[in-house]
Each structure stands twice: as structure tokens, then as C-alpha cells.
Design a protein around this motif. Structure first.
Motif, short mmCIF file in Angstrom:
data_model
loop_
_atom_site.label_atom_id
_atom_site.label_comp_id
_atom_site.label_asym_id
_atom_site.label_seq_id
_atom_site.Cartn_x
_atom_site.Cartn_y
_atom_site.Cartn_z
N TRP A 104 45.48 54.32 45.55
CA TRP A 104 44.05 55.23 45.46
C TRP A 104 44.08 56.41 44.60
O TRP A 104 43.21 56.83 44.11
CB TRP A 104 43.87 55.28 47.32
CG TRP A 104 43.33 54.39 47.83
CD1 TRP A 104 44.16 53.62 48.96
CD2 TRP A 104 42.11 53.51 47.68
NE1 TRP A 104 43.43 52.77 49.29
CE2 TRP A 104 42.30 52.50 48.60
CE3 TRP A 104 40.83 53.73 46.81
CZ2 TRP A 104 41.27 51.63 48.83
CZ3 TRP A 104 40.09 52.58 46.82
CH2 TRP A 104 40.28 51.73 47.93
N SER A 119 45.87 56.37 41.85
CA SER A 119 45.80 55.83 40.73
C SER A 119 44.22 55.47 40.09
O SER A 119 43.79 55.84 39.16
CB SER A 119 46.69 54.90 40.38
OG SER A 119 47.91 55.19 40.52
N VAL A 120 43.65 54.97 41.21
CA VAL A 120 42.18 54.59 41.10
C VAL A 120 41.18 56.10 40.78
O VAL A 120 40.21 56.07 39.78
CB VAL A 120 41.45 54.07 42.25
CG1 VAL A 120 39.94 53.68 41.96
CG2 VAL A 120 42.05 52.59 42.27
#
Length: 162
Positions: free
Chosen positions: A9, A11-12
Motif C-alpha cells: 500500500w 508503494s501504491v
């Protein structure tokens, strides 16, 4: 998979944030966003705290909604307090709130909540985590403020984290 993407999450979020900040969907920016989104969580994994013991997701959602409502209501109260300051000056004070929370994740969440709600200008946590000192813009009744603070913020955080 956790070795390559330890915090998916995060990284997103980094990927999306990179693209928003650069305001471009070019191939170069997409590639750079992808590389940064993979590299940053790996490079800073030692700084990331361990995940908290999340319980009672329904209470968490109610707390988020309540904080949102409190932010708007407090902002209006502060605005009206500033507008009527000549007739009735605000009664700002340092209020001591005794805490029952001990979980570091819950205390961090309480600090964030205290920082975002208008009217609570400053706060300091005692070294032994037993007391939170809060500077409040206008507090006519300290006991009522402490009771509201504990009921509205501390009790749900205890349910979620402890």
C-alpha cells in the motif's frame, strides 16, 4: 513477494503521489514512479514501525468519521471565537488529560488526532505516557473538555489497539 514489495500500500501511494506531483503519464515518469515506489520502502524498511495490533475495524471507521465531523465543528468554533474575540476573548488554557492508553500506535494516533482538530494548538506527552498536556484555544470548562476528549478519542483508541 514481501522481499520485493514489503509494503504494497505504501508503494501504491508513492507511485500515485509521484505521478500526481509530476503531472505526467509519460512512459519515463511511469517507469521512474515504479522504480521509486519499489525502492523507497526497501531502503527505509528499518525506519518503518511494526504494524499495530488492529482490532475492531468498525470502531476505527466510526472514529475516522467522528474526527472528520469534529474537525469541521472545531474549525467553525475557532472561526466564531476569533470573530467574537473583542466581545468575549477566548479562554485558552493548558489542559492536563490523564491517559489510560499505553500502546505506542494508539498514542501516535491520538497525537495525530490532537494535531488535526482545530482549537487544540499544541500538545505534549509525558515521558511515562500517563498524561497529555494540550493547549486549547477556548475551553470554558476544563473538566468537560477532558471528559469529551477521553470519551471521544481515547476510549475508541483503547478498543482498537488494546
Amino acid at each position: 513477494m514481501k522481499r520485493i514489495v514489503p509494503a504494497p500500500w505504501l508503494s501504491v501511494g508513492i507511485f500515485g503521489g509521484w505521478l500526481l506531483l509530476n503531472q505526467s503519464l509519460s512512459v519515463a515518469q511511469l517507469l521512474l514512479a515504479f522504480v521509486v515506489a519499489l525502492a523507497m520502502p526497501l531502503l527505509f524498511s528499518a525506519l518503518r514501525p511494526s504494524p499495530g495490533p488492529m482490532r475492531r475495524w468498525g470502531v476505527l471507521l466510526r472514529l475516522i468519521a467522528l474526527v472528520g465531523v469534529d474537525v469541521v465543528a472545531s474549525a467553525l468554533q475557532v472561526a466564531f471565537g476569533v470573530l467574537r474575540a473583542r466581545r468575549r476573548p477566548p479562554q485558552s488554557a493548558f489542559v492536563t488529560v490523564p491517559l489510560e492508553l499505553r500502546d505506542p500506535h494508539a498514542l501516535a494516533a491520538l497525537a495525530v488526532i490532537t494535531a488535526v482538530v482545530p482549537g487544540t494548538v499544541w500538545s505534549e506527552l509525558a515521558a511515562d505516557h500517563s498524561v497529555l498536556l494540550v493547549h486549547v484555544f477556548d475551553v470554558p470548562d476544563e473538566a468537560a473538555f477532558v471528559a469529551h476528549f477521553k470519551q471521544t478519542y481515547e476510549r475508541p483508541l483503547k478498543e482498537i489497539f488494546e
